[in-house]
Design a protein around this motif. Structure first.
Motif, PDB file in Angstrom:
ATOM      1  N   ARG A  89       0.833  -1.206   0.000  1.00 21.35           N
ATOM      2  CA  ARG A  89       0.000   0.000   0.000  1.00 21.35           C
ATOM      3  C   ARG A  89       0.861   1.246   0.000  1.00 21.35           C
ATOM      4  O   ARG A  89       0.600   2.206  -0.734  1.00 21.35           O
ATOM      5  N   ALA A  91       3.772   1.391  -1.208  1.00 18.37           N
ATOM      6  CA  ALA A  91       4.344   1.464  -2.536  1.00 18.37           C
ATOM      7  C   ALA A  91       3.344   2.049  -3.498  1.00 18.37           C
ATOM      8  O   ALA A  91       3.687   2.873  -4.358  1.00 18.37           O
ATOM      9  N   ALA A  92       2.089   1.627  -3.345  1.00 20.52           N
ATOM     10  CA  ALA A  92       1.053   2.128  -4.249  1.00 20.52           C
ATOM     11  C   ALA A  92       0.920   3.631  -4.111  1.00 20.52           C
ATOM     12  O   ALA A  92       0.897   4.373  -5.107  1.00 20.52           O
ATOM     13  N   VAL A  93       0.854   4.067  -2.865  1.00 24.16           N
ATOM     14  CA  VAL A  93       0.709   5.512  -2.654  1.00 24.16           C
ATOM     15  C   VAL A  93       1.930   6.232  -3.164  1.00 24.16           C
ATOM     16  O   VAL A  93       1.842   7.277  -3.850  1.00 24.16           O
ATOM     17  N   ALA A  95       3.914   5.287  -5.486  1.00 24.04           N
ATOM     18  CA  ALA A  95       3.921   5.282  -6.942  1.00 24.04           C
ATOM     19  C   ALA A  95       2.995   6.358  -7.472  1.00 24.04           C
ATOM     20  O   ALA A  95       3.358   7.145  -8.359  1.00 24.04           O
ATOM     21  N   GLY A  96       1.808   6.402  -6.884  1.00 29.16           N
ATOM     22  CA  GLY A  96       0.863   7.430  -7.327  1.00 29.16           C
ATOM     23  C   GLY A  96       1.434   8.810  -7.115  1.00 29.16           C
ATOM     24  O   GLY A  96       1.391   9.672  -8.000  1.00 29.16           O
ATOM     25  N   MET A  98       4.569   9.704  -6.794  1.00 23.57           N
ATOM     26  CA  MET A  98       5.674   9.986  -7.681  1.00 23.57           C
ATOM     27  C   MET A  98       5.185  10.326  -9.077  1.00 23.57           C
ATOM     28  O   MET A  98       5.696  11.233  -9.744  1.00 23.57           O
ATOM     29  N   PHE A  99       4.191   9.586  -9.482  1.00 20.42           N
ATOM     30  CA  PHE A  99       3.660   9.823 -10.817  1.00 20.42           C
ATOM     31  C   PHE A  99       3.113  11.238 -10.921  1.00 20.42           C
ATOM     32  O   PHE A  99       3.398  11.986 -11.848  1.00 20.42           O
ATOM     33  N   LEU A 100       2.351  11.590  -9.900  1.00 24.73           N
ATOM     34  CA  LEU A 100       1.759  12.928  -9.896  1.00 24.73           C
ATOM     35  C   LEU A 100       2.844  13.988  -9.880  1.00 24.73           C
ATOM     36  O   LEU A 100       2.793  14.974 -10.623  1.00 24.73           O
TER      37      LEU A 100
ATOM     38  N   ILE C 638       7.257   5.429 -14.723  1.00 29.93           N
ATOM     39  CA  ILE C 638       7.795   6.607 -14.030  1.00 29.93           C
ATOM     40  C   ILE C 638       9.283   6.750 -14.329  1.00 29.93           C
ATOM     41  O   ILE C 638       9.766   7.839 -14.651  1.00 29.93           O
TER      42      ILE C 638
ATOM     43  N   SER E  25      -3.964  10.511 -11.153  1.00 28.15           N
ATOM     44  CA  SER E  25      -3.015   9.850 -10.252  1.00 28.15           C
ATOM     45  C   SER E  25      -3.750   9.133  -9.134  1.00 28.15           C
ATOM     46  O   SER E  25      -3.359   8.031  -8.735  1.00 28.15           O
ATOM     47  N   MET E  28      -4.994   6.024 -10.523  1.00 27.31           N
ATOM     48  CA  MET E  28      -3.919   5.072 -10.725  1.00 27.31           C
ATOM     49  C   MET E  28      -3.473   4.470  -9.404  1.00 27.31           C
ATOM     50  O   MET E  28      -3.297   3.243  -9.276  1.00 27.31           O
ATOM     51  N   ALA E  29      -3.289   5.341  -8.428  1.00 24.46           N
ATOM     52  CA  ALA E  29      -2.887   4.838  -7.117  1.00 24.46           C
ATOM     53  C   ALA E  29      -3.943   3.880  -6.589  1.00 24.46           C
ATOM     54  O   ALA E  29      -3.608   2.851  -5.995  1.00 24.46           O
ATOM     55  N   LEU E  32      -3.533   0.520  -7.924  1.00 23.87           N
ATOM     56  CA  LEU E  32      -2.457  -0.192  -7.269  1.00 23.87           C
ATOM     57  C   LEU E  32      -2.808  -0.543  -5.831  1.00 23.87           C
ATOM     58  O   LEU E  32      -2.350  -1.527  -5.280  1.00 23.87           O
ATOM     59  N   PHE E  33      -3.624   0.295  -5.227  1.00 22.68           N
ATOM     60  CA  PHE E  33      -3.859   0.249  -3.792  1.00 22.68           C
ATOM     61  C   PHE E  33      -4.796  -0.887  -3.406  1.00 22.68           C
ATOM     62  O   PHE E  33      -4.593  -1.544  -2.400  1.00 22.68           O
TER      63      PHE E  33
END
Lengths: 186, 453, 648, 478, 109
Positions: A89, A91-93, A95-96, A98-100, C638, E25, E28-29, E32-33
């Motif tokens: 989780r 990592a998911a956050v 990743a999101g 970082m993407f943003l 990314i 985002s 997307m998150a 993944l979440f």
């Protein structure tokens, strides 16, 4: 005007976050609906009246109902969804985030889109969109029927109830233990 | 355009045929229809090279050759389908129809001149495939494949859309000529680059390039073999044509070039190296398909005048070999009671020498050994890359091609090793026809590539 | 002219024909027929040589000019070109023979002595089942040797050079059932090969500087070369000569080569092949004459070899081994002569040595034959009564080699001693020492074999011993005659001769014309007298020790340390074994076990395995877990995004 | 037309054999091979026919032409292939294979590919045939190889292709650089690349041939493969296939990257010579006769390559001449190995000995083959080696190179005679029951030995063939 | 009507871009979440919608109706996708009795 934008924007972001965070699927659906409505608000702000209507009809009216329907059908409305592990989780956050960050970083110097001189506020009206749709975009419009037809076939084909669960097992029996037996002959 | 209409209508006809129990007629009608589409493509001179339908589609030389190629491959798969679906009762018509629809999407992808056509094409291509992948409804694997494909595919679609939106934002149009004009002036606009990047992400997902390749081994494995074949061939051809069109349109800004280069390198690496330890045939083919995507990306990357013909030659011959191999695989799998390990090929040559030889020919073609078609395909890719000054990349690709040869050779070795138990391979005439056609075509096109170009 | 060409071609053709025919028909040729055929071929060859010799312009010229020919007659050198052998680019190597004094001399020796030995072999090899093979190989050897001596260029000589090496290998290992013999054969071939390396390199060098390898042209152009170049070339050629003529450090093969049948030892390892090195140097004397350093090297190599091997000869108990060491020693003497620039003396000694050493070997063969294969002289004795002809001829041979005045060896050896004395008295002393040692061990051999009483096993008197048949004794007798009178071929001025051989050879070998003996007659006589005196003394010593021997010599193992060392051939074989053979094998094994098995192959397989392992690792990424897939996609995206957008 | 016939005769016969699997496949294959030999010999003997070109449009889109032809070097190679192949096929008469028809078919396919290699005048055509020649071998090894054949075949295949792909890269690079993109040798040879490019491109072009030959650090596949391969496979590999390496060097490396060759020349020569010494050294302690032959071949090839890279008349022509000699040698030597193996039931040297007592003729034949191996004068090998040594000598520092190279003749003598002794000589082997060489053995070996001796005695016909093309090659240097 | 125009223009385009990025985002998150497939599907819808919003904003900015037509098509496709997706979901639920994506890992390596 800009305050309205901020309002809708805030609503949509918060509700979007809630979609992700909500424990119960139904709650997610509800917040998604809220989000969609706020987006419809944006459309109206942008004078895209046709889109706003279609949006509400299609998304809120059809798609979200479908979601709800499926949730009810499959009895998924339990908050028993096993949580992903904490690391996943985070990592998911991350990743999101970082993407943003990457995206926002990219436009930190402005988006570089020049404002066109002339302006026609009426393009979002039904008339304008309709004209465009049935002249320039006629071919895609017609071809999208194929898409729908496929989707319908798919829904029917996949959604139809299978006779027994036993067949599943037999269907897969041939694969049994395959992963384990994957030694390479060398 | 008439061909597009024909294929769309053909799908409906097939559905009706299925509805009224004409199961035996499905494949023949489908084949006839697709042949008709080919004829229409050849006949419809008026549309050639003319951007039609308000800049939606343009059947230029590349579009037409790819379209015909796609249709030919689909026909071959349909012939395969005769035997493949022979024992199935349910949903056969639907599956044929879905394939036809999917091809329709593919046809749009190879000749789009508008980003909307691209998007719709991708979706029309994909959505039937999501369904088809789950075609074996009583198999968990099939379902899983379907779901994985769907989820990852939609995810990628979102990026594709985002990219298109951003490009639109900068160029104020979805039409390729206009975008091209804008790209020339504002090619360094950050949103434009982001847009290009996302579109490429979406497209490279379809061609299964690393790091967007994760779906392909799983889906290849889980999906019914026929669908896998379809995915490995038609989708790949269409997606590469589409990607090429897109890349020429944006004129390859350096950033995009870099991204593609990086993708090509990792794709070559991961595809070839991972395949080394793969002994499940369908997964092996998936990795091989990834690896080939790497080579094709090299061609895209060079972006020269020859690229379309090379792309077509490469993808078409790759598709021919793949179709043939999957049919051989199906035949062998049946004899081995559903095993999918490459050991099922053992004794193939002894059992069915002709099939064995065909397998050899097609495998070698994939490996890029002369005089089979895959050889000239690879050579041309290398030459394109070298022509674009990509010496390092080419060296790397050559090394990876060598690695690739190994796993193909392993399969060949299996096929040409005597097996312990002599199970009898039964090859349906239709399958034999397709295998032979593919094998011979691969050989002939390898010897005389000029006939295809 | 045509006749000459034909005859020239016939000389090597006969033995070749004989070799091929006997080889092919070796099953069909029963009894002595193979031997007869082979002998006939050599005799024919000999006849041709004689005719050629007789027709040789120089011979006429010498006769007409009262043997006072100052300059070589025109036409003394006659080239018979058969065809272009290797002809590409600037390299023209014709397949051609050169007929001149030198080659004719050698041809006569080879075919003449060859005929005798062939004849002898008919008797000697009578009982061997593979007699035809033997004669085939012997004929082949003669062919090769003729090519060697007749070749008109270095490469032709090299053909013969290698050819005789091959035949030597075959004949040493003729009795192939005994591993030791095979080993000896192999050793001979390999050691010869080592010399050949030098030869080939010398030729390559020569060719690269002169662009030709024809003797006439090379000798004509020799003066144009720098001294360094010539020294280098001649040293390399000398390496070849060392190998073939069994000089230090490559002499150890020759004693071992005695494993072959005795006629082989006589022909190859005494009379002809081993003198090839001397021939080569004389042949290219024009080069060697220009390289003083090389000459010194030759001189000292020869000297040390002859001393060393003569000393070994004293302690040998195998009749053939004694002769073998004597051969090496005599060859060393010849090299001393060459090193001193006394080419004619060397050639003279070659000739006389061919006579008496062949005689001695054949005599030894006769003895061995008589004793049914016994070769240990400690187990012989008292044979002079049983094998009279052998005894007499052997005695003549011994006298000749010892240098008793009147016998051929005396004259030739004397020429060398004189040349040595002229250079430096110490050299004379050294060569003298060699002569004395030779004399000593030869007489030891003679006495132990023929005098005293029979010491062999089984019989008190050696009654089973018998004289050899006529076919064997006739060659002995002929050779004995030659050994006696051979010296007159080159009778020195001192004895009223005109040194005809020297003058004859002068027409062929440029180096000879440069020889000048400037010792006064008195000095010569004095030196000669000392020599003869010492020799006689030595004979007396030998008689004293071995003349009436009735008991077995002590085993070499029981000798005092220093003598034992000599008896063990100065441990040179052991030295070579540990210095070359062992390291060679060690390297061979370890190149394989380490180089191949631990480096090269693992490198190849390892690179494959590493890739595969990488594949295995990468396969783990395909975990089947969708979250991971999605995450991988996003992260990949990314990274790509950051890398591409922010680094442009 | 006759060139096409050369390609097609073996190919079609092979196909026929593969499909029909007749009982007398060997005879049919032999007839085909002899027919080819007759054609090639006729081409050789016909005066003024040294360059025949056949040109036909092939892939017009890329400007590629199907172009066949040959010069003196090509003709020599054709001759070599044509002469050697009947023997290779005939060697199968004594082998007891399963499916002999397939073996013969594969051999004929190889022959066809080899003809193609030696005749092609287009780089891609060359490459196609070059790789094609590998495939039949792959199957030959895979089906009929010895112990551990699966892994070794794979290694061989991949290693060779490793080189092949490097070559492909090199070709592609050159073709791209060349304006007409026609890949014709004439066009490629006219190409003048920058110096630094030549320096690295050299390896791309050379690597394939270095592996094929193979020379020193790239040889790891060779001993195992030779040892494991069936007799005829080894014959093909060592006898003919590796000649493609030499030929390729002359076709690609020298004319296209002359400056690169200049730069790397001494490196390559030293590599080759060191390899030759190394292999010759190793050969001595081999206990397996076939492996010994493998290492001996490796040793010979090192010298071949060194001679070639001497890049002067003597070096190149010597190397090519030696190539012929080596082909004859390898085939005859391996036949002997096979004959010995059939009789002794093993190729393990330590278990042999004393065979000559029972098989004197075989021993004699062995010995006659052996003298070629040790490059005795008046055998073919000598002419080649002699020329190569001279060629090497003429280089800068050539003396040391020549010295090192000449040392191999010592090593050769050591291991060859050792092998001969181990197999044939020595006391009687009581357990051995062997028949002597029969008529077939003689029919096989005597012609080969005759070739060796005749061409050793009279090399002019071949040398004459080489003169002009070698000069032409050398003219690139200036 | 001019009011509308000025009204639209008061909100800078950048705002829409940023908002859209944020929503994208988040979607997307979310994908993944979450492990619950149905929520993942919803997150996908969210991503699509962020694109819609962006397109509409651009369309309005450029006074070009084609952007809005595109949005229309996206909705269309989204509807089709959801249909198919939910069908697959239903099938999965039947097959493995779970909508947890981590349960789907039979196909691997």
């Amino acid at each position: 005007m800009i305050y309205l934008f901020y309002l809708f924007a805030t609503i949509s972001v918060i509700s979007a976050l809630f979609v992700v965070a909500a424990k119960s699927p139904v709650n997610s659906v509800i917040s998604l609906i809220v989000c969609f409505l706020s987006i419809a608000g944006h459309y109206i702000l942008l004078n895209a009246q046709f889109l706003a209507m279609v949006h509400i009809i299609v998304y809120t009216g059809a798609i979200m109902v479908l979601f709800l329907f499926v949730i009810m059908l499959l009895n998924l409305n339990k908050s028993s969804e096993p949580q992903k592990s904490l690391i996943t989780r985070i990592a998911a956050v991350a990743a999101g985030g970082m993407f943003l960050l990457t995206l926002l970083g990219a436009i930190k110097n402005g988006i570089g889109i020049a404002t066109p001189a002339g302006y026609d506020g009426g393009i979002g009206l039904v008339k304008s969109v309709g004209m465009s749709l049935f002249t320039d975009f006629l071919v895609p419009f017609e071809l999208s029927s194929v898409l729908f037809l496929s989707a319908i076939i798919g829904a029917v084909m996949l959604g139809k109830k299978e006779s027994t669960a036993k067949q599943m097992a037999t269907g897969d029996s041939a694969y049994a233990g395959l992963n384990q037996a994957e030694h390479i002959v060398r | 355009m008439s061909a597009l209409i024909l294929t769309s209508v053909l799908g409906v006809i097939l559905l009706y045929l299925g509805l009224f129990g004409g199961k035996k007629l499905l494949a023949p009608v489908g084949i006839l229809g697709l042949l008709g589409a080919i004829v229409l493509f050849v006949m419809d001179k008026q549309y050639i090279n003319v951007t039609q339908f308000a800049n939606m589609l343009s059947f230029d030389a590349m579009g037409i050759s790819f379209s015909i190629g796609l249709l030919v491959i689909t026909i071959l798969i349909f012939i395969f389908g005769i035997d493949y679906y022979a024992n199935e009762e349910k949903n056969v018509a639907e599956q044929f129809a879905l394939m036809v629809f999917s091809v329709t999407g593919a046809l749009m992808m190879v000749s789009y001149t508008n980003l909307l056509s691209l998007f719709l094409g991708v979706e029309i291509l994909s959505i039937p495939l999501y369904i088809l992948a789950g075609g074996k409804r009583n198999s968990m694997r099939s379902g899983e494949a379907s779901f994985k494909y769907f989820l990852l595919g939609s995810f990628a679609s979102a990026f594709l859309l985002m990219g298109i939106a951003l490009i639109y934002g900068v160029c104020a149009s979805f039409e390729l000529p206009k975008v091209m004009a804008m790209a020339a002036t504002s090619g360094t606009n950050i949103l434009f680059l982001l847009g290009c990047f996302f579109v490429i992400v979406g497209m490279t997902f379809k061609v299964a390039a690393v790091p967007f390749h994760f779906w392909s081994p799983d889906v290849y494995e889980g999906a019914p073999t026929l669908v896998t074949t379809f995915m490995a061939t038609v989708v790949k051809m269409a997606a590469f044509a589409a990607l090429y069109r897109f890349v020429t349109m944006i004129g390859m800004p350096p950033a995009v070039g870099k991204a593609l280069l990086a993708i090509a390198i990792v794709t070559l690496l991961v595809g070839n190296i991972t395949a080394l330890r793969q002994s499940h045939f369908k997964r092996l083919m998936a990795y091989s398909s990834i690896a080939h995507s790497g080579f094709l990306l090299m061609a895209i990357l060079s972006n020269s005048a020859n690229t379309p013909s090379v792309l077509f030659y490469y993808t078409f011959t790759y598709a021919l070999a793949t179709v043939g191999l999957f049919i051989v695989f199906t035949v062998a799998k049946r004899a081995a009671n559903g095993d999918e390990h490459i050991r099922i090929f053992r004794g193939l040559f002894r059992n069915q020498p002709w099939i064995g030889v065909m397998l050899l020919v097609m495998m070698l073609s994939l490996a890029g050994i002369p005089p089979f078609a895959g050889f000239f395909a690879k050579v041309n890719v290398f030459m394109l890359a070298l022509g674009a000054g990509q010496i390092g990349l080419t060296v790397f690709a050559v090394v990876m091609a060598l690695v690739g040869i190994y796993y193909y050779a392993v399969v060949i070795r299996e096929a040409f090793t005597a097996s312990e138990n002599d199970s009898v391979l039964v090859v349906a005439p239709s399958n034999l026809l397709v295998i032979s056609l593919c094998g011979i075509a691969v050989l002939v096109l390898g010897v005389m590539p000029g006939w295809l170009l | 002219m045509v006749k000459t060409d034909l005859l020239t071609a016939l000389v090597p053709a006969f033995p070749l024909f004989g070799a091929v025919v006997t080889a092919i028909l070796r099953r069909k040729l029963k009894g002595n027929s193979a031997g007869m055929l082979a002998t006939l071929m050599i005799v024919l060859s000999f006849v041709c040589s004689v005719v050629l010799f007789a027709g040789h312009e120089v011979v006429d010229a010498l006769h007409s000019a009262g043997m006072h020919q100052e300059h070589p007659a025109e036409g003394a050198t006659h080239i018979v070109k058969l065809f272009d052998w290797i002809n590409i680019g600037g390299m023209q190597v014709p397949f051609a023979f050169q007929i001149d004094a030198l080659s004719l001399t050698m041809m006569l020796i080879v075919t003449g002595i060859g005929s005798l030995i062939h004849l002898y072999s008919i008797g000697y090899m009578h009982d061997d089942p593979r007699v035809a093979t033997f004669f085939s190989q012997l004929n082949l050897f003669t062919f090769a040797m003729l090519l060697l001596v007749m070749g008109a260029n270095f490469v032709m000589t090299f053909i013969g050079w290698e050819g005789v090496g091959l035949c030597s290998y075959l004949l040493i290992g003729f009795w192939y059932k005994t591993p030791a013999y095979n080993y000896a054969a192999r050793k001979a071939f390999v050691m010869n090969r080592i010399g050949d390396v030098g030869f080939v390199l010398g030729l390559a060098w020569l060719f690269s500087v002169l662009g030709t390898l024809n003797y006439t042209e090379v000798m004509a152009k020799a003066g144009t070369l720098s001294t360094e170049t010539i020294t280098g070339i001649t040293l390399l050629l000398f390496v070849g000569a060392i190998g073939k003529s069994a000089q230090l450090p490559l002499f150890t093969w020759l004693p071992d080569a005695m494993a072959g049948p005795t006629p082989v030892s006589a022909l190859i390892h005494a009379a002809t092949m081993v003198t090839a090195g001397i021939f080569l140097i004389v042949r290219s004397s024009a080069l060697f004459a220009l390289a003083p350093f090389t000459q010194d090297v030759i001189l000292y190599t020869g000297l040390i070899t002859s001393l060393l091997t003569a000393s070994i000869g004293v302690f040998q108990n195998d009749i053939k081994k004694v002769l073998a060491y004597s051969t090496v020693s005599q060859l060393g003497l010849m090299f001393v002569a060459l090193g001193l620039g006394a080419y004619s003396a060397a050639m003279f000694h070659v000739t006389t040595h061919a006579f008496f050493k062949a005689l001695l070997f054949l005599g030894a063969g006769s003895v061995i034959h008589a004793l049914g294969g016994e070769q240990d002289i400690r187990k012989m004795g008292g044979l002079k009564g049983v094998t009279k002809i052998t005894y007499v001829t052997f005695l003549i041979g011994t006298l000749a080699i010892a240098g008793i005045p009147g016998f051929s060896g005396f004259f030739s050896k004397d020429a060398i001693l004189m040349a040595a004395y002229q250079e430096h008295p110490m050299l004379y002393v050294a060569t003298m020492a060699v002569s004395l040692l030779t004399c000593f061990y030869m007489f030891r051999l003679l006495f132990l074999t023929f005098f005293g009483t029979y010491r062999g096993p089984g019989s008190e008197t050696g009654t089973h011993a018998h004289e050899s048949p006529l076919v064997m004794t006739v060659p002995l007798m002929v050779l004995a005659v030659l050994s006696v009178f051979g010296g007159f071929l080159n009778l020195p001025h001192l004895f009223g001769g005109h040194e005809p051989m020297k003058h004859y050879l002068e027409t062929a070998a440029d180096g000879i014309s440069g020889e000048h003996l400037f010792l006064s007659e008195t000095t010569e006589w004095t030196v000669m007298a000392i020599t003869v005196g010492l020799i006689l003394a030595t004979i007396a010593l030998a008689w004293n020790r071995f003349g009436k021997k009735t008991t077995l010599d002590p085993d070499p193992e029981n000798l005092p340390a220093f003598q034992r060392l000599i008896a063990r051939k100065w441990k040179i074989d052991e030295l070579y074994a540990s210095l070359f053979e062992k390291p060679y094998q060690w390297l061979s094994e370890h190149f394989f076990s380490i180089g191949e098995r631990m480096i090269m192959t693992p490198l190849m397989i390892g690179s494959g395995h590493t890739t595969e392992r990488l594949g295995k690792l990468m396969r783990r990424f395909q975990s089947g877990n969708m979250s991971f897939y999605l995450f991988g996609m996003v992260m990949g995206m990314i990274v790509l995004l950051v890398w591409t957008l922010y680094s442009v | 037309m006759i060139l096409i016939a050369l390609l097609l005769i073996p190919f079609l016969t092979g196909t026929l054999l593969l499909v029909a699997r007749p009982a007398h496949s060997l005879v049919i294959a032999l007839i085909s091979a002899i027919a080819c030999a007759v054609i090639v010999v006729a081409l050789w003997l016909m005066p003024g026919s040294e360059v025949v070109t056949l040109e036909h449009s092939w892939i017009p889109q890329w400007g590629l032409n199907f172009k066949l032809g040959y010069d003196g070097i090509g003709l020599l190679m054709l001759l070599l292939t044509a002469v050697i192949f009947p023997f290779i096929i005939a060697a199968g008469a004594k082998e007891t294979y399963e499916n002999p028809a397939v073996v013969n078919a594969l051999l004929l396919f190889t022959q066809s590919a080899l003809f193609g290699v030696f005749m092609s005048q287009n780089a891609f055509l060359f490459y196609i045939f070059y790789e094609l020649s590998l495939l039949p071998l792959f199957f030959l090894l895979l089906f009929w190889g010895g112990a551990n054949r699966r892994a070794i075949t794979m290694r061989f295949f991949i290693y060779t292709l490793f080189g092949g792909l490097a070559l492909l890269f090199g070709i592609a690079y050159c073709v791209v650089q060349e304006p007409s993109h026609s890949a014709d040798f004439t066009a490629l040879h006219a190409l003048h690349l920058p110096y630094d490019v030549q320096v690295w491109l050299f390896w791309a072009l050379f690597l394939a041939f270095a592996v094929k030959l193979p020379i020193f650090p790239f040889h790891s596949w060779q001993p195992d493969t030779y040892t494991m391969a069936p007799l005829q496979g080894t014959m093909t590999l060592g006898g003919v296939l590796l000649k493609m390496g030499l030929f390729g060097i002359l076709r690609f490396v020298f004319p296209i990257v002359p400056e690169g060759v200049e730069f790397w020349r001494s490196t390559v020569i030293w590599m080759s010579i060191i390899g030759a010494l190394y292999a010759g050294w190793i050969a001595f302690r081999q206990t397996d006769l076939k492996r010994l032959v493998a290492y001996s071949s490796l040793s010979h090839v090192g010298i071949l390559c060194a001679g070639l890279f001497a890049w002067n008349t003597y070096g190149i022509s010597g190397s090519l001449y030696q190539a012929f000699a080596h082909a004859v040698l390898v085939v005859s030597m391996l036949y002997i190995v096979g004959a010995v193996q059939r009789r002794a039931g093993t190729t393990d040297l330590s278990k042999m000995g004393g065979m000559k007592l029972q098989t004197p003729r075989l021993a004699a034949l062995f010995f006659l083959v052996l003298i070629n191996a040790v490059a005795l004068p008046l055998t073919q090998s000598f002419v080649g080696e002699w020329l190569m040594f001279n060629g090497l000598w003429q280089l800068e520092n050539g003396g040391w190179m020549a010295l090192a190279a000449v040392l191999t003749i010592i090593l050769g003598a050591v291991y060859m005679l050792y092998a001969f002794q181990r197999v044939m000589l020595g006391p009687e082997n009581k357990t051995l029951v062997a028949v002597d060489a029969d008529r077939d053995d003689h029919l096989f070996l005597v012609p080969l030995i005759a070739i060796t001796l005749v061409l050793g005695f009279y090399p002019a016909p071949i040398l004459h063939l080489l003169e002009a093309p070698v000069q032409q090659l050398l003219s690139v240097l200036n | 009507m001019n009011d509308v125009i000025t009204a639209i223009r008061t909100v800078p385009l950048e705002h829409y871009v940023v908002l859209s990025f944020i929503l994208f985002s988040i979607g997307m998150a979310g994908v993944l979440f979450r492990r619950n497939t149905i929520i993942i599907l919803m997150c996908l819808e969210l991503m699509f919608n962020s694109v819609n919003l962006l397109l509409t904003a651009f369309s309005a900015h450029h006074s070009d109706p084609s952007g809005q037509v595109f949005v229309f098509f996206i909705m269309l496709v989204a509807a089709a996708e959801v249909t198919v997706g939910l069908a697959i979901l239903v099938m999965m639920k039947r097959n493995v009795d779970s909508v947890d994506i981590n349960q789907l890992n039979r196909l691997k390596w």
